[in-house]
Design an enzyme around this catalytic site. Structure first.
Site, mmCIF file in Angstrom:
data_model
loop_
_atom_site.group_PDB
_atom_site.id
_atom_site.type_symbol
_atom_site.label_atom_id
_atom_site.label_comp_id
_atom_site.label_asym_id
_atom_site.label_seq_id
_atom_site.Cartn_x
_atom_site.Cartn_y
_atom_site.Cartn_z
ATOM 1 N N SER A 181 0.797 -1.226 0.000
ATOM 2 C CA SER A 181 0.000 0.000 0.000
ATOM 3 C C SER A 181 0.827 1.272 0.000
ATOM 4 O O SER A 181 0.355 2.308 -0.445
ATOM 5 C CB SER A 181 -0.960 -0.001 1.188
ATOM 6 O OG SER A 181 -0.239 -0.135 2.387
ATOM 7 N N HIS A 209 -5.321 -3.130 -3.134
ATOM 8 C CA HIS A 209 -4.917 -2.160 -4.153
ATOM 9 C C HIS A 209 -4.783 -2.756 -5.555
ATOM 10 O O HIS A 209 -4.462 -2.026 -6.498
ATOM 11 C CB HIS A 209 -3.605 -1.493 -3.743
ATOM 12 C CG HIS A 209 -3.734 -0.721 -2.474
ATOM 13 N ND1 HIS A 209 -4.176 0.575 -2.425
ATOM 14 C CD2 HIS A 209 -3.519 -1.093 -1.178
ATOM 15 C CE1 HIS A 209 -4.210 0.983 -1.171
ATOM 16 N NE2 HIS A 209 -3.825 -0.010 -0.394
ATOM 17 N N LYS A 241 -11.850 0.973 -2.744
ATOM 18 C CA LYS A 241 -10.771 1.626 -3.495
ATOM 19 C C LYS A 241 -11.173 1.654 -4.975
ATOM 20 O O LYS A 241 -12.032 2.450 -5.340
ATOM 21 C CB LYS A 241 -9.448 0.928 -3.198
ATOM 22 C CG LYS A 241 -9.140 0.965 -1.679
ATOM 23 C CD LYS A 241 -7.775 0.478 -1.343
ATOM 24 C CE LYS A 241 -7.609 0.215 0.148
ATOM 25 N NZ LYS A 241 -7.713 1.379 1.017
#
Ligand SMILES: Cc1ncc(COP(=O)(O)O)c(C=O)c1O
Length: 391
Positions: A181, A209, A241
């Protein structure tokens, strides 16, 4: 002020002295590269909305329709009365999308990570092998498990193999971010799986991610690394995300999911997420699958940024993902750089310890398909100008 507060005030002053104070900033605009804080407008490189879906009309419509049809709250934990049809539909769609036998949804990635590790690894005699740069939620999950932990140097497969071969534990787990991250690099998932097979360990992968950004049709890092679903792999990914919504899921074998439903405390003892979020997430899955152009644009922006930033005085960490970190080192320099960008109308957060190890503070530039080439050029120009002033 009471003495208890005095102690806290002293600690806050210490943090300020070290340049480690964290401040909440209120955005007066929705999540987008173009934001307003107070009255000031900024070009932001700070969100994890990698595909620019957070404000997509298909998703806001799905959310509104979901709320109309299913109300606001789910009213209870999943095992009581809170598992509504949209949750079940989302779980089925996620299983199809990821190729795993079954999925389970959670209100956040943090809760999903707290569900997996301490549930699968419960005894002090069990052992967990965790990459040193894993996300805080994985670190906390290990603490809850009470098992013995080995933190191997970032991406160091040789050390990991040595630790695994020396282990006498009956149950072992390799635990890793898929896309780290703060550094943005991708874990060597195929090699980690090979080690998991060789030493009969679980492989738990946090793809917060990578999901939506990498792999075929945005299926994530496992697909990017050519690793098909397997019974020993447990995948966690967030929906807050690239998916642009919120919440998270765990994808695994039928047995693992059934076990989590029965044993995972952060699944059992919390209210199910609002059903409209599941409705919106379903719409997001369709968009992610169709977002080849968004992903291609995002990868063009990554290339554009990397080619132009390689000559700055601060090293750009190796990363092929939208997370691009300029390693600036100490906290005060990083804060000053972030402030200089802010004065130029650009917002890039200064990331400092404990989010990253001491001495490894950085500007974490986060790219999104919602950025334009011109906007990335503006950031490049500003950084080059600041570097020129400093140098
Ligand atoms: C690698 C990683 N895992 C898990 C999480 C937690 O996910 P969530 O924000 O959905 O709680 C995050 C970030 O928030 C993350 O970066």
């Amino acid at each position: 002020m009471c003495s208890l507060e005095n102690t806290l005030q002293k600690e806050l002053s210490d943090l300020a002295e070290q340049g480690l104070t964290r401040t909440l900033r209120v955005l007066n605009t929705p999540c987008s590269p173009r934001i307003r804080m107070g009255r000031q407008k900024y070009l932001a490189f700070a969100s994890n909305d990698y595909l620019g879906l957070a404000t997509h009309p298909d998703l806001t419509r799905a959310l509104a329709e979901g709320a109309s049809a299913w109300g606001c709250g789910s009213g209870a934990a999943h095992l009581l009365n809170g598992h509504l049809r949209p949750h079940a539909m989302l779980e089925e769609a996620l299983a199809t999308f990821t190729g795993f036998a079954r999925c389970l949804t959670f209100s956040s990635g943090y809760l999903a990570n707290l569900a997996v590790t301490p549930t699968l690894i419960t005894r002090r005699a069990d052992e967990i092998f965790a990459d040193r740069l894993n996300h805080a939620s994985l670190i906390d999950a290990v603490r809850l498990s009470r098992a013995r932990q080995h933190r191997y140097p970032h991406g160091d497969l040789a050390t990991l193999a040595r630790l695994l071969s020396a282990s006498q534990a009956k149950t072992k787990m390799i635990l890793t971010d898929a896309v780290f991250s703060m550094d943005g690099d991708i874990a060597p998932l195929a090699d980690l799986f090979e080690l998991a097979e060789r030493f009969d360990a679980w492989l738990v992968v946090d793809d917060a991610h990578g999901f939506g950004v990498l792999g075929e049709r945005g299926a994530g890092s496992l697909s990017h690394c050519g690793l098909p679903p397997h019974a020993r792999i447990v995948l966690m990914a967030t929906l807050g995300k690239a998916a642009g919504i919120g919440g998270a899921f765990v994808a695994a074998s039928e047995t693992v999911i059934e076990y989590l439903i029965n044993r995972a405390r952060s699944f059992i003892f919390t209210t199910a997420q609002p059903p409209a979020l599941a409705t919106a997430a379903l719409a997001s899955l369709r968009l992610i699958a169709e977002s080849a152009e968004r992903r291609a644009h995002l990868h063009d922006l990554i290339r554009q940024l990397r080619t132009s930033l390689c000559e700055l005085p601060w090293p750009l960490l190796a990363s092929e993902t939208p997370i691009q970190s300029l390693l600036t080192g100490d906290n005060q320099t990083t804060l000053r750089l972030s402030e200089s960008l802010k004065k130029r109308g650009i917002w890039v957060p200064a990331i400092r310890p404990p989010t990253v190890p001491p001495g490894m503070a950085r500007l974490r530039i986060s790219l999104s398909a919602a950025h334009t080439e011109k906007e990335v050029a503006r950031l490049i120009e500003a950084l080059q100008e600041i570097a020129g002033e400093i140098g």
